[in-house]
Scaffold this active site. Structure first.
Site, PDB file in Angstrom:
ATOM      1  N   ASP A 155       0.831  -1.211   0.000  1.00 11.36           N
ATOM      2  CA  ASP A 155       0.000   0.000   0.000  1.00 11.36           C
ATOM      3  C   ASP A 155       0.868   1.264   0.000  1.00 11.36           C
ATOM      4  O   ASP A 155       0.514   2.268  -0.620  1.00 11.36           O
ATOM      5  CB  ASP A 155      -0.940  -0.008   1.222  1.00 11.36           C
ATOM      6  CG  ASP A 155      -1.818  -1.249   1.229  1.00 11.36           C
ATOM      7  OD1 ASP A 155      -2.287  -1.630   0.151  1.00 11.36           O
ATOM      8  OD2 ASP A 155      -1.999  -1.850   2.302  1.00 11.36           O
ATOM      9  N   HIS A 182      -5.411  -3.664   5.535  1.00  7.54           N
ATOM     10  CA  HIS A 182      -5.053  -3.955   4.147  1.00  7.54           C
ATOM     11  C   HIS A 182      -6.247  -4.533   3.382  1.00  7.54           C
ATOM     12  O   HIS A 182      -6.260  -5.702   3.035  1.00  7.54           O
ATOM     13  CB  HIS A 182      -3.841  -4.908   4.082  1.00  7.54           C
ATOM     14  CG  HIS A 182      -3.501  -5.278   2.668  1.00  7.54           C
ATOM     15  ND1 HIS A 182      -3.003  -4.365   1.761  1.00  7.54           N
ATOM     16  CD2 HIS A 182      -3.645  -6.432   1.977  1.00  7.54           C
ATOM     17  CE1 HIS A 182      -2.838  -4.944   0.599  1.00  7.54           C
ATOM     18  NE2 HIS A 182      -3.219  -6.210   0.691  1.00  7.54           N
TER      19      HIS A 182
HETATM   20  P1  NAD Z   1      -0.275 -18.402  -5.357  1.00  8.47           P
HETATM   21  O1  NAD Z   1      -1.452 -19.299  -5.455  1.00  8.47           O
HETATM   22  O2  NAD Z   1       0.458 -18.070  -6.606  1.00  8.47           O
HETATM   23  O3  NAD Z   1       0.777 -18.997  -4.335  1.00  8.47           O
HETATM   24  C1  NAD Z   1       0.425 -19.455  -3.078  1.00  8.47           C
HETATM   25  C2  NAD Z   1       1.309 -20.619  -2.731  1.00  8.47           C
HETATM   26  O4  NAD Z   1       0.962 -21.054  -1.427  1.00  8.47           O
HETATM   27  C3  NAD Z   1       1.151 -21.829  -3.669  1.00  8.47           C
HETATM   28  O5  NAD Z   1       2.392 -22.199  -4.207  1.00  8.47           O
HETATM   29  C4  NAD Z   1       0.579 -22.914  -2.772  1.00  8.47           C
HETATM   30  O6  NAD Z   1       1.004 -24.221  -3.102  1.00  8.47           O
HETATM   31  C5  NAD Z   1       1.133 -22.469  -1.416  1.00  8.47           C
HETATM   32  N1  NAD Z   1       0.441 -23.063  -0.279  1.00  8.47           N
HETATM   33  C6  NAD Z   1      -0.857 -23.359  -0.117  1.00  8.47           C
HETATM   34  N2  NAD Z   1      -1.071 -23.926   1.079  1.00  8.47           N
HETATM   35  C7  NAD Z   1       0.126 -23.978   1.699  1.00  8.47           C
HETATM   36  C8  NAD Z   1       0.565 -24.441   2.967  1.00  8.47           C
HETATM   37  N3  NAD Z   1      -0.276 -24.988   3.851  1.00  8.47           N
HETATM   38  N4  NAD Z   1       1.869 -24.341   3.250  1.00  8.47           N
HETATM   39  C9  NAD Z   1       2.745 -23.796   2.373  1.00  8.47           C
HETATM   40  N5  NAD Z   1       2.384 -23.338   1.171  1.00  8.47           N
HETATM   41  C10 NAD Z   1       1.094 -23.432   0.847  1.00  8.47           C
HETATM   42  O7  NAD Z   1      -0.766 -17.057  -4.624  1.00  8.47           O
HETATM   43  P2  NAD Z   1       0.015 -15.682  -4.524  1.00  8.47           P
HETATM   44  O8  NAD Z   1      -0.348 -14.819  -5.669  1.00  8.47           O
HETATM   45  O9  NAD Z   1       1.452 -15.948  -4.242  1.00  8.47           O
HETATM   46  O10 NAD Z   1      -0.704 -15.035  -3.216  1.00  8.47           O
HETATM   47  C11 NAD Z   1      -0.543 -15.616  -1.970  1.00  8.47           C
HETATM   48  C12 NAD Z   1      -1.334 -14.877  -0.912  1.00  8.47           C
HETATM   49  O11 NAD Z   1      -0.834 -13.541  -0.755  1.00  8.47           O
HETATM   50  C13 NAD Z   1      -2.817 -14.688  -1.248  1.00  8.47           C
HETATM   51  O12 NAD Z   1      -3.589 -14.904  -0.104  1.00  8.47           O
HETATM   52  C14 NAD Z   1      -2.923 -13.239  -1.678  1.00  8.47           C
HETATM   53  O13 NAD Z   1      -4.219 -12.711  -1.496  1.00  8.47           O
HETATM   54  C15 NAD Z   1      -1.920 -12.606  -0.752  1.00  8.47           C
HETATM   55  N6  NAD Z   1      -1.429 -11.292  -1.156  1.00  8.47           N
HETATM   56  C16 NAD Z   1      -1.232 -10.382  -0.162  1.00  8.47           C
HETATM   57  C17 NAD Z   1      -0.747  -9.128  -0.465  1.00  8.47           C
HETATM   58  C18 NAD Z   1      -0.500  -8.132   0.623  1.00  8.47           C
HETATM   59  O14 NAD Z   1      -0.318  -6.943   0.333  1.00  8.47           O
HETATM   60  N7  NAD Z   1      -0.421  -8.516   1.882  1.00  8.47           N
HETATM   61  C19 NAD Z   1      -0.464  -8.795  -1.800  1.00  8.47           C
HETATM   62  C20 NAD Z   1      -0.667  -9.741  -2.777  1.00  8.47           C
HETATM   63  C21 NAD Z   1      -1.167 -11.003  -2.454  1.00  8.47           C
HETATM   64  C1  LMR Z   2      -3.083  -6.519  -3.143  1.00 15.30           C
HETATM   65  O1  LMR Z   2      -3.305  -5.496  -2.489  1.00 15.30           O
HETATM   66  O2  LMR Z   2      -2.660  -6.483  -4.303  1.00 15.30           O
HETATM   67  C2  LMR Z   2      -3.276  -7.851  -2.484  1.00 15.30           C
HETATM   68  O3  LMR Z   2      -3.874  -7.746  -1.257  1.00 15.30           O
HETATM   69  C3  LMR Z   2      -3.928  -8.854  -3.368  1.00 15.30           C
HETATM   70  C4  LMR Z   2      -5.363  -8.568  -3.646  1.00 15.30           C
HETATM   71  O4  LMR Z   2      -6.178  -9.462  -3.426  1.00 15.30           O
HETATM   72  O5  LMR Z   2      -5.685  -7.485  -4.112  1.00 15.30           O
END
Ligand code: NAD
Ligand code: LMR
Length: 334
Positions: A155, A182
């Site tokens: 953010d 967030h």
């Molecule tokens: P993705 O599906 O590409 O990757 C997630 C990974 O987690 C996969 O490889 C999956 O196998 C693994 N996984 C699932 N269960 C698991 C477990 N028990 N132990 C270990 N690994 C496990 O998803 P992504 O795009 O990398 O996003 C991941 C998370 O991050 C989502 O929840 C998304 O919403 C969040 N996210 C948060 C922010 C933020 O600003 N905080 C920003 C972007 C995404």
């Molecule tokens: C973001 O802000 O990009 C992440 O929290 C992923 C989402 O779900 O938007």
């Protein structure tokens, strides 16, 4: 010697985040855990000619708890981007049913194998997953609020980029504080303060409104552009790395302040004052001074300096966060 573990290392965020960690000179051991594909990612990264050692772990079955234990054993810093991302039309809260359980089980493993680690939570919905981790560590008797970080750095990264686009300036001119939580309206960029004040004030009221909205809903832009294949991964890896790097720098003695979604526990300097200013919420994102032990001080005074409009935005955020936090706590303690 610093061991960093990434849980969810084979995912969209996990891979580029692990790459950035692999080239960080403060990291001596990089430990990758995922329920799929971790060995491939580990083998790939291990060819990079930096000094850190890479190891990768994947469970052999659903019952296998050894792999995560080995991955986490002795880690100094654990980053969790494990879990499912959004698709168009979904809110972050829609991810709760799947991600809450994933995060809780990883928190239990952290308690057992790396109870002194700094823990950075990326998995959504952050507003609820961080309270889940706090309660889980508490139940295991190893909770230290100073070491738990909800990662809201994306953010801040967006707030800097988007005002630069609106004002025709450079993102590096700014370090905007973004507070609250967030998701959507819980995200409150404080453009009226510090480096952004002058350029923000020069925008029209309509432009200011659009800019704030863009920061609050910036995640949707990526979710829509990716059209069902996921959400922000590369910008998130960059942002998650920034917070991890700042923590490691603070551990080695540097003076660093970052915004993070934290537990306003009275053991942290400034947290009790902050809590009073956010209607007694237990979790809120604010700028914090980092040090050897993690969060050293909450810079709560910023809440007394915000504009009237930002006050209103903070009130909206507080209203929504209350439910998100309770949901996480209830899940973890049920
Ligand atoms: P993705 O599906 O590409 O990757 C997630 C990974 O987690 C996969 O490889 C999956 O196998 C693994 N996984 C699932 N269960 C698991 C477990 N028990 N132990 C270990 N690994 C496990 O998803 P992504 O795009 O990398 O996003 C991941 C998370 O991050 C989502 O929840 C998304 O919403 C969040 N996210 C948060 C922010 C933020 O600003 N905080 C920003 C972007 C995404
Ligand atoms: C973001 O802000 O990009 C992440 O929290 C992923 C989402 O779900 O938007």
């Amino acid at each position: 010697m610093v061991k960093v573990a990434v849980c969810g290392a084979a995912g969209g965020i996990g891979q580029p985040l692990s790459l950035l960690l692999k080239i960080n000179k403060n990291v001596s051991e990089l430990s990758l855990f995922d329920v799929v594909n971790a060995p491939g990612v580990g083998a790939d990264l291990s060819h990079i000619n930096t000094n850190s050692k890479t190891a990768a772990f994947v469970p052999s079955s659903k019952e296998d708890k050894e792999a995560v234990g080995k991955a986490l054993q002795g880690a100094d810093l654990v980053i969790i981007p494990a879990g499912v991302p959004r698709k168009p039309g979904m809110t972050r809260d829609d991810l709760f049913n799947i991600n809450a359980g994933i995060v809780k089980s990883l928190a239990e493993a952290i308690a057992d194998h790396a109870p002194k680690a700094f823990v950075l939570i990326i998995s959504n919905p952050v507003n609820s997953t961080v309270p889940i981790v706090a309660e889980t560590l508490k139940a295991k008797g190893v909770y230290e609020p100073k070491r738990l970080f909800g990662v809201t750095t994306l953010d801040i990264v967006r707030a800097n980029t988007f005002i630069a686009q609106a004002a025709g300036t450079s993102p590096s001119d700014y370090n905007v504080n973004v507070i609250g939580g967030h998701s959507g309206e819980t995200i409150v960029p404080l453009y009226s303060l510090g480096s952004s004040k002058k350029d923000f004030d020069a925008l029209s009221a309509e432009q200011q409104k659009e800019l704030i909205h863009r920061v609050q809903f910036g995640g949707d832009e990526v979710v829509q552009a990716k059209a069902g294949t996921g959400s922000a991964t590369l910008s998130m890896a960059y942002a998650g790395y920034r917070l991890a790097e700042s923590i490691l720098e603070a551990v080695s003695g540097k003076d660093v302040t970052e915004c993070t979604y934290l537990n306003l526990d009275s053991s942290i300097k400034g947290a009790a004052e902050a809590k009073k200013l956010v209607k007694d919420l237990d979790f809120f994102s604010l700028p914090v001074k980092l040090g050897k032990n993690g969060i050293e001080e909450v810079k709560y005074d910023i809440l007394n300096q915000v504009s009237d409009n930002e006050k209103k935005l903070i009130d909206v955020a507080i209203g929504q966060l209350q439910g998100n936090i309770e949901k996480g706590i209830q899940f973890a303690t049920k």
